[in-house]
Design an enzyme around this catalytic site. Structure first.
Site, PDB file in Angstrom:
ATOM      1  N   CYS A 111       0.866  -1.169   0.000  1.00 46.07           N
ATOM      2  CA  CYS A 111       0.000   0.000   0.000  1.00 46.07           C
ATOM      3  C   CYS A 111       0.907   1.225   0.000  1.00 46.07           C
ATOM      4  CB  CYS A 111      -0.866   0.018   1.254  1.00 46.07           C
ATOM      5  SG  CYS A 111      -1.782  -1.514   1.472  1.00 46.07           S
TER       6      CYS A 111
ATOM      7  N   TRP B 125      -3.714  -1.861  -1.308  1.00 46.03           N
ATOM      8  CA  TRP B 125      -3.756  -3.143  -2.018  1.00 46.03           C
ATOM      9  C   TRP B 125      -4.256  -4.138  -0.984  1.00 46.03           C
ATOM     10  CZ3 TRP B 125      -1.514  -8.057  -1.691  1.00 46.03           C
ATOM     11  CH2 TRP B 125      -1.673  -8.852  -2.837  1.00 46.03           C
TER      12      TRP B 125
ATOM     13  N   GLU C 123       8.945 -14.446 -19.973  1.00 48.98           N
ATOM     14  CA  GLU C 123       8.613 -13.038 -19.761  1.00 48.98           C
ATOM     15  C   GLU C 123       7.473 -12.605 -20.694  1.00 48.98           C
ATOM     16  OE1 GLU C 123       8.903 -10.831 -17.709  1.00 48.98           O
ATOM     17  OE2 GLU C 123       8.737  -8.896 -18.717  1.00 48.98           O
TER      18      GLU C 123
ATOM     19  N   HIS D 172       6.680 -32.929 -24.311  1.00 45.29           N
ATOM     20  CA  HIS D 172       6.528 -33.600 -23.013  1.00 45.29           C
ATOM     21  C   HIS D 172       5.248 -33.166 -22.293  1.00 45.29           C
ATOM     22  CE1 HIS D 172      10.517 -35.297 -23.435  1.00 45.29           C
ATOM     23  NE2 HIS D 172      10.905 -34.107 -23.853  1.00 45.29           N
TER      24      HIS D 172
ATOM     25  N   ASN E  91       0.650  -0.392   5.990  1.00 47.52           N
ATOM     26  CA  ASN E  91       1.044  -1.149   4.798  1.00 47.52           C
ATOM     27  C   ASN E  91       1.646  -2.454   5.286  1.00 47.52           C
ATOM     28  OD1 ASN E  91       2.139  -2.130   2.420  1.00 47.52           O
ATOM     29  ND2 ASN E  91       3.911  -0.747   2.483  1.00 47.52           N
ATOM     30  N   GLY E  92       1.165  -3.595   4.779  1.00 50.24           N
ATOM     31  CA  GLY E  92       1.752  -4.875   5.160  1.00 50.24           C
ATOM     32  C   GLY E  92       0.724  -5.826   5.741  1.00 50.24           C
TER      33      GLY E  92
ATOM     34  N   ARG F  96       1.392   1.356  -5.923  1.00 50.76           N
ATOM     35  CA  ARG F  96       1.558   0.387  -4.839  1.00 50.76           C
ATOM     36  C   ARG F  96       0.254  -0.315  -4.471  1.00 50.76           C
ATOM     37  NH1 ARG F  96       6.436   1.502  -2.347  1.00 50.76           N
ATOM     38  NH2 ARG F  96       5.848   0.171  -0.594  1.00 50.76           N
TER      39      ARG F  96
ATOM     40  N   LYS G 299       3.837 -11.079 -19.459  1.00 50.66           N
ATOM     41  CA  LYS G 299       3.264  -9.807 -19.926  1.00 50.66           C
ATOM     42  C   LYS G 299       1.842 -10.030 -20.426  1.00 50.66           C
ATOM     43  CE  LYS G 299       6.184  -7.057 -18.719  1.00 50.66           C
ATOM     44  NZ  LYS G 299       6.305  -7.897 -17.606  1.00 50.66           N
TER      45      LYS G 299
ATOM     46  N   LYS H 176       2.744  -2.598  -7.940  1.00 46.96           N
ATOM     47  CA  LYS H 176       4.109  -2.526  -8.470  1.00 46.96           C
ATOM     48  C   LYS H 176       5.120  -3.126  -7.504  1.00 46.96           C
ATOM     49  CE  LYS H 176       7.213  -0.837 -11.423  1.00 46.96           C
ATOM     50  NZ  LYS H 176       7.345  -1.697 -12.605  1.00 46.96           N
TER      51      LYS H 176
ATOM     52  N   GLU I 241      -0.495 -10.688 -17.273  1.00 51.22           N
ATOM     53  CA  GLU I 241      -0.776  -9.581 -16.357  1.00 51.22           C
ATOM     54  C   GLU I 241      -1.470  -8.410 -17.038  1.00 51.22           C
ATOM     55  OE1 GLU I 241       2.586  -7.778 -14.340  1.00 51.22           O
ATOM     56  OE2 GLU I 241       3.845  -7.987 -16.090  1.00 51.22           O
TER      57      GLU I 241
HETATM   58  O1  M6R Z   1      10.540  -4.856  -7.839  1.00 54.21           O
HETATM   59  P1  M6R Z   1      10.842  -6.260  -8.227  1.00 54.21           P
HETATM   60  O2  M6R Z   1      11.685  -6.350  -9.461  1.00 54.21           O
HETATM   61  O3  M6R Z   1      11.420  -7.070  -7.115  1.00 54.21           O
HETATM   62  O4  M6R Z   1       9.430  -6.888  -8.591  1.00 54.21           O
HETATM   63  C1  M6R Z   1       9.311  -8.245  -8.878  1.00 54.21           C
HETATM   64  C2  M6R Z   1       7.957  -8.564  -9.460  1.00 54.21           C
HETATM   65  O5  M6R Z   1       6.941  -8.247  -8.563  1.00 54.21           O
HETATM   66  C3  M6R Z   1       7.710  -7.820 -10.770  1.00 54.21           C
HETATM   67  O6  M6R Z   1       8.703  -8.061 -11.696  1.00 54.21           O
HETATM   68  C4  M6R Z   1       6.351  -8.253 -11.361  1.00 54.21           C
HETATM   69  O7  M6R Z   1       6.406  -9.575 -11.760  1.00 54.21           O
HETATM   70  C5  M6R Z   1       5.956  -7.331 -12.517  1.00 54.21           C
HETATM   71  N1  M6R Z   1       4.561  -7.008 -12.410  1.00 54.21           N
HETATM   72  C6  M6R Z   1       6.165  -7.942 -13.844  1.00 54.21           C
HETATM   73  O8  M6R Z   1       5.795  -7.114 -14.899  1.00 54.21           O
END
Ligand code: M6R
Length: 600
Positions: A2, A74, A473, A496, A98-99, A27, A477, A595, A480
């Site tokens: 948060c 969040w 990756e 497999h 936050n947490g 956040r 993308k 984020k 998400e």
């Molecule tokens: O800040 P960080 O690189 O540690 O974050 C890791 C992941 O939370 C971050 O890469 C997440 O997977 C992204 N949303 C990917 O686009």
């Protein structure tokens, strides 16, 4: 995960807090709220959903006071709703958190037995009750906070204010970041310096279990034993205008387009690190890289670079797994933790674990002064500039470039590669920014391709060697941003199991630049094609055979094996972006995500 903003000073807290929350919305964006002093009481305004909903509610609100706290949430405990939005208020106490409070069930039970009236489903409200109960006994906010600290288990950062003390603000943390911004006449408490950088560049980072006590202009810090600690401010020179969209419709698109410049910067900075840098790793026999999400895929690429170029054995682990499996880490091992934010809870814990076992800890962060950055023996930076979009793009490509340069330097230093090979790869890296630029100039083809993606029910991203982490990756993308099912697989694994998924509703996205794996990946594509799969392929230049079997062929500039992955990921970022945008999704703030993941 948060965002927190606290303000005490002569300005209008409403505007300052709202401006700050805007910078922190990455956040969490499930709800937002403020509590601001108004004629001796804290007037609270909260709204479910994005910050804009709170802003609308606050348009006509006026506050006569100079103290306030704000929060963007969040959700962890309790659904996203106004009822569960922060600040929580109990008997004149207003609190943002936050947490996670791990022992919240036990606290909840105790409070209920004592007759507490709970108005939300959150763990955060319980803390407000604990403070309110203590304050009844002590009549002192600082003492009340001090006495409840030991009750709380978990990961938290908390700011608390009391209507009986309109010039006092107290904050404490154990886990997620909390930073005190010091202005000449005012004080801020924020989750990220961005929330206060428009007002000050002097910040003090709170360490775990520290408490900050702010009264008027006086700011004092205490450890968990109640001893006062002297802390020097850090000067932060991150310019605020990097938060601007610069005419792009979304931060994510802007960040994708910033990659040529960002990569150039990351490469330059890493090559320029002084020559004696390598000697710090003289004793290192093994590398373990820990990270989460996109940073984990960058870590996977690190394994290829370190083993191929520097011939150092390298393991890669998802941080949340590493930290709980009693990993075999010895003195003289090198643990590398990769994190854009430097605040990811699992990555931080994994890094700490490695350090506690005697390893040398190298962090690769984008955010300077983040928790991970501060706790590492050796720091390196992605240097990609602030990344606002929740989906990571430029931090990923900059991490790959940095890992490539680092492995090259170690390879040369350890005599595993010779000067001509080093030079060849150095040139390949220096060519990257203009090659990325060239790919970006073909964006209209990626937009067109993404339109065709709408017909698919799922995606299988495939690649071999260095294209395998890129497949992972690319799939992330797609998941998400477009909320579509996508899997990343090593192409050799297709037979497999995943091949059973293939039919006309499934797109097989094969990443097969011209390298040693090209022919084998081509055969894998034939197998998918024979089973009715739709083929989207990405390869180098003009590939007639590949084009023939592909429903869509996307061409990449000719590059070195080591820089191919950095180029291949750009079309995957763009296609996921365009598809999500055309589906009407919030590209910068995908649903359910945040984020910076500061809880486990
Ligand atoms: O800040 P960080 O690189 O540690 O974050 C890791 C992941 O939370 C971050 O890469 C997440 O997977 C992204 N949303 C990917 O686009």
């Amino acid at each position: 995960m948060c965002g927190i903003v606290g303000y005490l000073g002569p300005q209008n807290p409403k505007d300052i807090i709202l401006q700050g929350l805007k910078k922190l919305e990455y956040r969490g964006y499930d709800s937002a709220g403020v509590a601001i002093l108004d004629h001796g009481i804290f007037k609270r305004v909260r709204a479910e959903g994005k910050l804009v909903n709170l802003e609308k509610k606050l348009v006509d609100e006026k506050f006569e006071g100079h103290l306030g706290i704000g929060h963007t949430r969040w959700a962890t405990h309790g659904v996203p709703s106004e009822r569960n939005a922060h600040p929580h208020q109990v008997d004149g106490i207003s609190l943002v958190h936050n947490g996670i409070i791990e022992n919240y069930l036990e606290i909840r039970e105790d409070l209920l037995k004592m007759g507490a009236l709970l108005t939300s489903e959150t763990d955060s409200e319980l803390v407000a009750h604990l403070v309110a109960l203590e304050i009844k006994k002590t009549k002192d906010l600082f003492l009340a906070v001090k006495s409840i600290l030991l009750r709380l288990r978990g990961a938290f950062s908390i700011v608390v204010i009391w209507d009986q003390k309109p010039k006092e603000m107290i904050a404490f943390k154990d886990g997620p970041p909390l930073i005190v911004g010091l202005g000449p006449e005012e004080t801020f408490i924020v989750s990220d310096v961005q929330a206060a950088i428009a007002h000050t560049s002097e910040f003090v980072y709170l360490e775990d279990r520290e408490v900050v006590w702010i009264q008027n202009k006086e700011v004092r810090f205490f450890d968990d034993q109640g001893n006062e600690v002297k802390k020097a401010p850090v000067h932060v020179a991150w310019s605020e205008d990097q938060m601007d969209k610069m005419g792009f419709p979304h931060y994510m698109l802007k960040e994708i387009y910033e990659q040529p410049r960002a990569i150039a910067h990351a490469i330059k900075e890493t090559f320029q690190i002084p020559a004696d840098f390598e000697s710090q790793f003289d004793q290192v026999q093994k590398i373990t890289i820990v990270a989460c999400g996109t940073s984990y895929y960058a870590a996977l690429m690190g394994k290829y670079y370190f083993e191929k170029l520097a011939r150092i054995p390298c393991e890669v682990d998802v941080a949340s797994e590493f930290r709980y499996r009693n990993p075999l880490i010895k003195k003289n091992d090198l643990v590398i933790a990769i994190s854009q934010s430097g605040e990811t809870a699992d990555t931080l814990s994994a890094a700490r674990l490695g350090k506690s076992k005697g390893a040398l800890l190298l962090s690769i962060c984008n955010v300077k002064n983040s928790s991970l950055d501060r706790e590492s023996h050796i720091q390196m930076y992605m240097n990609s500039g602030i990344e606002v979009g929740v989906a990571s793009t430029k931090a990923f490509t900059c991490s790959l470039a940095l890992l490539n340069v680092l492995a090259l330097r170690l390879g040369l230093y350890r005599n595993q590669i010779q000067k001509p090979e080093f030079k060849e790869q150095e040139e390949a890296l220096k060519a990257l920014p203009s090659q990325v630029e060239a790919i970006l100039s073909y964006d209209k083809y990626f937009l067109e391709a993404s339109d065709a993606f709408k017909e698919f029910k799922g995606f299988l991203y495939m690649g071999r060697g260095v294209s395998y982490p890129i497949a992972m990756e690319g799939a992330l993308k797609m998941k998400e941003l477009a909320y579509l099912h996508a899997e990343g697989y090593p192409a050799g694994e297709m037979k497999h199991g995943p091949l059973a998924l293939v039919d006309a509703n499934i797109a097989v996205v094969m990443i097969l630049p011209l390298d040693e794996h090209f022919e084998k990946s081509l055969s894998n594509l034939e197998e998918a094609k024979a089973r009715g799969g739709k083929i989207i392929s990405l390869s180098t230049g003009h590939q007639p055979k590949l084009k023939k079997i592909s429903d869509r062929y996307l061409s990449l500039p000719k590059a070195h094996w080591s820089t191919n992955p950095i180029l291949s990921v750009i079309p995957l970022q763009l296609m996921a972006y365009h598809l999500a945008d055309s589906l009407g999704h919030d590209v910068d703030q995908p649903r359910n995500l945040a984020k910076s993941v500061t809880v486990e």
